[in-house]
Design an enzyme around this catalytic site. Structure first.
Site, PDB file in Angstrom:
ATOM      1  N   LYS A  11     -53.799-141.779  12.805  1.00  0.00           N
ATOM      2  CA  LYS A  11     -54.247-141.332  11.478  1.00  0.00           C
ATOM      3  C   LYS A  11     -53.655-139.945  11.261  1.00  0.00           C
ATOM      4  O   LYS A  11     -53.998-139.000  11.978  1.00  0.00           O
ATOM      5  CB  LYS A  11     -55.778-141.277  11.418  1.00  0.00           C
ATOM      6  CG  LYS A  11     -56.290-140.634  10.133  1.00  0.00           C
ATOM      7  CD  LYS A  11     -57.808-140.548  10.102  1.00  0.00           C
ATOM      8  CE  LYS A  11     -58.254-139.452   9.140  1.00  0.00           C
ATOM      9  NZ  LYS A  11     -59.716-139.283   9.121  1.00  0.00           N
ATOM     10  N   GLY A  71     -66.866-134.215   5.427  1.00  0.00           N
ATOM     11  CA  GLY A  71     -68.173-133.791   5.910  1.00  0.00           C
ATOM     12  C   GLY A  71     -69.142-133.346   4.831  1.00  0.00           C
ATOM     13  O   GLY A  71     -70.227-132.848   5.128  1.00  0.00           O
ATOM     14  N   ALA A 100     -63.510-139.884   4.245  1.00  0.00           N
ATOM     15  CA  ALA A 100     -64.010-138.515   4.006  1.00  0.00           C
ATOM     16  C   ALA A 100     -65.009-138.405   2.864  1.00  0.00           C
ATOM     17  O   ALA A 100     -64.795-138.929   1.771  1.00  0.00           O
ATOM     18  CB  ALA A 100     -62.867-137.539   3.746  1.00  0.00           C
ATOM     19  N   GLY A 101     -66.101-137.749   3.171  1.00  0.00           N
ATOM     20  CA  GLY A 101     -67.097-137.405   2.164  1.00  0.00           C
ATOM     21  C   GLY A 101     -68.106-138.499   1.868  1.00  0.00           C
ATOM     22  O   GLY A 101     -69.010-138.312   1.063  1.00  0.00           O
ATOM     23  N   THR A 121     -69.257-138.101   9.658  1.00  0.00           N
ATOM     24  CA  THR A 121     -70.309-137.076   9.637  1.00  0.00           C
ATOM     25  C   THR A 121     -71.687-137.655   9.321  1.00  0.00           C
ATOM     26  O   THR A 121     -72.662-137.352  10.014  1.00  0.00           O
ATOM     27  CB  THR A 121     -69.950-135.985   8.606  1.00  0.00           C
ATOM     28  OG1 THR A 121     -68.731-135.378   9.027  1.00  0.00           O
ATOM     29  CG2 THR A 121     -71.034-134.926   8.512  1.00  0.00           C
TER      30      THR A 121
END
Lengths: 262, 66
Positions: free
Chosen positions: A98, A159, A185-186, A208
């Site tokens: 990645k 995160g 992400a997120g 996360t």
């Protein structure tokens, strides 16, 4: 639409939930989360060994059969990403990478230009390249041309748990790019992951939210189910939103047809 | 002989094979990756690769990441 399996670089994935392995309280919680959600792909990172302290080998805690993808976190440009990828390959743990090139420590946004460069080099060397990117159509097209195996647009800041802030731009990639689109992400809650899947994403990667939950295994399982539900909803060809009501029951009076009052 | 291992200067006594450095500075060697002066040394070459005074050695391993 039919429910065909997700295929990346010739490998079939039944689960469309990919899990990152960072930030878990301990390796046991990480292993339990992996098992609970049935993910078939996890990401790991590479770092210098702390030669003064004991360091556990994280790979010993990842169940066999799960595809390992090493991220290039820590890379600030294409050259550093390439170096990390080559190191990962030397470990004998496969060649799935990645690409993550970041040089802004406040927002941790990926550098799309350097990401394209690294993808070109590594794909030419035979790596299976999964580039993490800011959702931009031109970048995505360049990544396809560079030999990427997927495109991984960010939903929101790493995160941040903010969900699908880039929704409309990810939709463009889903419509225009002929590679699996993995939202990364997120993504902070199963509902947000389901939203991405309903939109037509091929998979979602979270870390996360799961790792920092009170019960990571339970949340990982919830993510997996939400992603499956979202994918089914996408396949069902969801009806579009309307601005006025559309009755679900017959539009007649109960016993007599009473004209509606205006 | 002084070498730099993961950014720290270390005095090596005795043998200077990469395999010895891994044994001395890593708790376990499985999945450890080594670089000497920016060149990757695969684990099958650890036993026949030596380091020299002033070399920069990197010992790298997998950690959790997203």
């Amino acid at each position: 639409m039919t429910n065909s399996p997700l295929i990346i670089a010739g490998k079939e994935f039944k689960s469309r939930f990919f899990l990152g392995t960072g930030k878990f309280k301990n390796k046991k919680e990480m292993a339990e989360a992996i098992t609970a959600c049935g993910t078939q792909l996890v990401t790991v990172a590479l770092r210098r060994i702390d030669i003064e302290r004991h360091q556990e080998n994280i790979l010993e805690h990842i169940p066999p059969g799960v595809t390992l993808v090493t991220n290039t976190s820590g890379a600030r440009n294409a050259q550093e990403a390439v170096r990390i990828a080559r190191l990962a390959k030397a470990s004998g743990c496969g060649n799935w990478i990645k690409i993550e090139v970041i040089n802004d420590s406040k927002y941790l946004l990926p550098d799309n230009v350097e990401t394209i460069k690294a993808t070109e080099i590594l794909a030419a060397e035979g790596f299976v390249v999964l580039p993490y990117m800011y959702p931009d159509l031109y970048t995505a097209r360049a990544l396809v041309k560079a030999g990427a195996a997927t495109v991984m647009p960010l939903g929101s800041l790493i995160g941040s748990n903010q969900g699908l802030k880039t929704r409309e731009f990810i939709k463009i990639l889903i419509d225009e790019i002929d590679l699996p689109i993995i939202v990364d992400a997120g993504i902070g809650a199963p509902s947000q992951a389901a939203e991405a899947m309903e939109l037509g994403a091929d998979a979602v990667l979270a870390n996360t939210a799961v790792a920092t939950a009170g019960d990571p295994a339970l949340l990982a399982k919830a993510f997996a189910q939400a992603i499956e539900a979202g994918h089914m909803a996408y396949l069902s060809q969801l009806p579009t939103q309307r601005t006025v009501a559309s009755a679900s029951s017959p539009l007649t009076g109960f016993l007599y047809d009473i004209p509606a009052k205006n | 002989m002084k070498v730099t291992i993961n950014g720290t200067i270390k005095e090596l006594t005795g043998s200077s094979y990469v395999s010895d450095i891994v044994a001395q500075f890593c708790q376990q060697s499985k999945h450890v990756i080594t670089e000497v002066n920016g060149r990757i040394v695969p684990s099958h070459d650890w036993n026949n690769t030596t380091v020299s005074e002033g070399d920069h050695i990197e010992l790298v391993a997998f950690v959790g990441g997203g």
